[in-house]
Design a protein around this motif. Sequence first.
Motif, PDB file in Angstrom:
ATOM      1  N   MET A 196       0.832  -1.200   0.000  1.00 24.20           N
ATOM      2  CA  MET A 196       0.000   0.000   0.000  1.00 24.20           C
ATOM      3  C   MET A 196       0.870   1.255   0.000  1.00 24.20           C
ATOM      4  O   MET A 196       0.573   2.227  -0.703  1.00 24.20           O
ATOM      5  CB  MET A 196      -0.944   0.006   1.214  1.00 24.20           C
ATOM      6  CG  MET A 196      -2.020  -1.045   1.156  1.00 24.20           C
ATOM      7  SD  MET A 196      -3.140  -0.836  -0.228  1.00 24.20           S
ATOM      8  CE  MET A 196      -3.951   0.660   0.248  1.00 24.20           C
ATOM      9  N   TYR A 197       1.950   1.228   0.777  1.00 23.37           N
ATOM     10  CA  TYR A 197       2.860   2.376   0.822  1.00 23.37           C
ATOM     11  C   TYR A 197       3.510   2.581  -0.544  1.00 23.37           C
ATOM     12  O   TYR A 197       3.555   3.698  -1.059  1.00 23.37           O
ATOM     13  CB  TYR A 197       3.934   2.153   1.891  1.00 23.37           C
ATOM     14  CG  TYR A 197       5.017   3.193   1.861  1.00 23.37           C
ATOM     15  CD1 TYR A 197       4.776   4.476   2.337  1.00 23.37           C
ATOM     16  CD2 TYR A 197       6.273   2.898   1.345  1.00 23.37           C
ATOM     17  CE1 TYR A 197       5.758   5.433   2.294  1.00 23.37           C
ATOM     18  CE2 TYR A 197       7.269   3.852   1.303  1.00 23.37           C
ATOM     19  CZ  TYR A 197       7.011   5.115   1.779  1.00 23.37           C
ATOM     20  OH  TYR A 197       7.994   6.064   1.730  1.00 23.37           O
ATOM     21  N   VAL A 198       4.003   1.491  -1.143  1.00 22.53           N
ATOM     22  CA  VAL A 198       4.653   1.591  -2.450  1.00 22.53           C
ATOM     23  C   VAL A 198       3.653   2.081  -3.488  1.00 22.53           C
ATOM     24  O   VAL A 198       3.984   2.911  -4.335  1.00 22.53           O
ATOM     25  CB  VAL A 198       5.284   0.237  -2.848  1.00 22.53           C
ATOM     26  CG1 VAL A 198       5.683   0.217  -4.307  1.00 22.53           C
ATOM     27  CG2 VAL A 198       6.471  -0.069  -1.968  1.00 22.53           C
ATOM     28  N   ARG A 199       2.427   1.559  -3.421  1.00 20.79           N
ATOM     29  CA  ARG A 199       1.397   1.987  -4.372  1.00 20.79           C
ATOM     30  C   ARG A 199       1.127   3.484  -4.237  1.00 20.79           C
ATOM     31  O   ARG A 199       1.038   4.192  -5.235  1.00 20.79           O
ATOM     32  CB  ARG A 199       0.114   1.200  -4.133  1.00 20.79           C
ATOM     33  CG  ARG A 199      -0.951   1.474  -5.177  1.00 20.79           C
ATOM     34  CD  ARG A 199      -2.195   0.649  -4.961  1.00 20.79           C
ATOM     35  NE  ARG A 199      -1.882  -0.767  -5.064  1.00 20.79           N
ATOM     36  CZ  ARG A 199      -2.450  -1.710  -4.335  1.00 20.79           C
ATOM     37  NH1 ARG A 199      -3.374  -1.405  -3.462  1.00 20.79           N
ATOM     38  NH2 ARG A 199      -2.118  -2.970  -4.492  1.00 20.79           N
ATOM     39  N   SER A 200       1.037   3.979  -3.002  1.00 26.21           N
ATOM     40  CA  SER A 200       0.776   5.411  -2.817  1.00 26.21           C
ATOM     41  C   SER A 200       1.982   6.243  -3.259  1.00 26.21           C
ATOM     42  O   SER A 200       1.817   7.313  -3.844  1.00 26.21           O
ATOM     43  CB  SER A 200       0.424   5.704  -1.359  1.00 26.21           C
ATOM     44  OG  SER A 200       1.541   5.493  -0.521  1.00 26.21           O
ATOM     45  N   VAL A 201       3.195   5.743  -3.001  1.00 28.69           N
ATOM     46  CA  VAL A 201       4.389   6.479  -3.440  1.00 28.69           C
ATOM     47  C   VAL A 201       4.444   6.517  -4.963  1.00 28.69           C
ATOM     48  O   VAL A 201       4.725   7.557  -5.562  1.00 28.69           O
ATOM     49  CB  VAL A 201       5.673   5.839  -2.851  1.00 28.69           C
ATOM     50  CG1 VAL A 201       6.914   6.367  -3.525  1.00 28.69           C
ATOM     51  CG2 VAL A 201       5.751   6.103  -1.359  1.00 28.69           C
ATOM     52  N   ARG A 202       4.186   5.378  -5.603  1.00 23.66           N
ATOM     53  CA  ARG A 202       4.189   5.345  -7.069  1.00 23.66           C
ATOM     54  C   ARG A 202       3.130   6.276  -7.643  1.00 23.66           C
ATOM     55  O   ARG A 202       3.364   6.965  -8.630  1.00 23.66           O
ATOM     56  CB  ARG A 202       3.958   3.930  -7.572  1.00 23.66           C
ATOM     57  CG  ARG A 202       5.177   3.065  -7.492  1.00 23.66           C
ATOM     58  CD  ARG A 202       4.930   1.730  -8.127  1.00 23.66           C
ATOM     59  NE  ARG A 202       6.119   0.891  -8.027  1.00 23.66           N
ATOM     60  CZ  ARG A 202       6.143  -0.387  -8.284  1.00 23.66           C
ATOM     61  NH1 ARG A 202       5.037  -0.998  -8.656  1.00 23.66           N
ATOM     62  NH2 ARG A 202       7.246  -1.078  -8.169  1.00 23.66           N
ATOM     63  N   ALA A 203       1.956   6.274  -7.026  1.00 27.17           N
ATOM     64  CA  ALA A 203       0.887   7.154  -7.500  1.00 27.17           C
ATOM     65  C   ALA A 203       1.299   8.615  -7.334  1.00 27.17           C
ATOM     66  O   ALA A 203       1.062   9.437  -8.230  1.00 27.17           O
ATOM     67  CB  ALA A 203      -0.407   6.873  -6.729  1.00 27.17           C
ATOM     68  N   THR A 204       1.940   8.927  -6.226  1.00 26.90           N
ATOM     69  CA  THR A 204       2.403  10.294  -5.990  1.00 26.90           C
ATOM     70  C   THR A 204       3.448  10.694  -7.021  1.00 26.90           C
ATOM     71  O   THR A 204       3.386  11.789  -7.597  1.00 26.90           O
ATOM     72  CB  THR A 204       2.987  10.419  -4.568  1.00 26.90           C
ATOM     73  OG1 THR A 204       1.983  10.029  -3.632  1.00 26.90           O
ATOM     74  CG2 THR A 204       3.436  11.823  -4.283  1.00 26.90           C
ATOM     75  N   VAL A 205       4.403   9.811  -7.256  1.00 27.06           N
ATOM     76  CA  VAL A 205       5.458  10.104  -8.227  1.00 27.06           C
ATOM     77  C   VAL A 205       4.856  10.260  -9.624  1.00 27.06           C
ATOM     78  O   VAL A 205       5.237  11.173 -10.374  1.00 27.06           O
ATOM     79  CB  VAL A 205       6.539   8.998  -8.201  1.00 27.06           C
ATOM     80  CG1 VAL A 205       7.480   9.121  -9.371  1.00 27.06           C
ATOM     81  CG2 VAL A 205       7.309   9.050  -6.892  1.00 27.06           C
ATOM     82  N   LEU A 206       3.929   9.392  -9.972  1.00 24.54           N
ATOM     83  CA  LEU A 206       3.282   9.485 -11.275  1.00 24.54           C
ATOM     84  C   LEU A 206       2.518  10.798 -11.413  1.00 24.54           C
ATOM     85  O   LEU A 206       2.611  11.480 -12.439  1.00 24.54           O
ATOM     86  CB  LEU A 206       2.337   8.306 -11.481  1.00 24.54           C
ATOM     87  CG  LEU A 206       1.565   8.293 -12.801  1.00 24.54           C
ATOM     88  CD1 LEU A 206       2.523   8.146 -13.974  1.00 24.54           C
ATOM     89  CD2 LEU A 206       0.551   7.181 -12.800  1.00 24.54           C
TER      90      LEU A 206
END
Length: 137
Positions: free
Chosen positions: A68-78
């Motif tokens: 979930m953390y990685v998904r939110s970080v990836r979404a933020t970066v995207l």
Amino acid sequence: MEKTRMAKHGEQKDPSRKSAIAIQSWWRGVLTRRTVHQATLCVLVIQRWWRRVSFWQWEERRVRALAMYVRSVRATVLLQSLVRMWRARIQYKKYQRAVLVIQNKWRHYTCRREAVVFAESSLADGAVDLNIEIVVG
């Protein structure tokens, strides 16, 4: 009174009865210790199983939280990347419009300048231009 106590506790008179009681007591102790030992082994097996299951559950929760953390970080970066791209595109379009305006003004200026030069030259009168350029090289 002492006789009644002696009668009730016949084991004091008979040494073989006393030995039998001692053996029975020892055997009950052995059985109890075996039972307790077996119960302890069973408890250890159950505890080991439960610790393994709880560790798996903990590890699963940890992996899920990490995902979930990685998904939110990836979404933020995207999202940040898309915003930067959008801003860069807006800036590029602005520069492109500025370049087009400058090119248009420059072409208009050079065209007018050439028209003035042509109008002032003798070619405008129908004369023939005999200037020949020789390039050596």
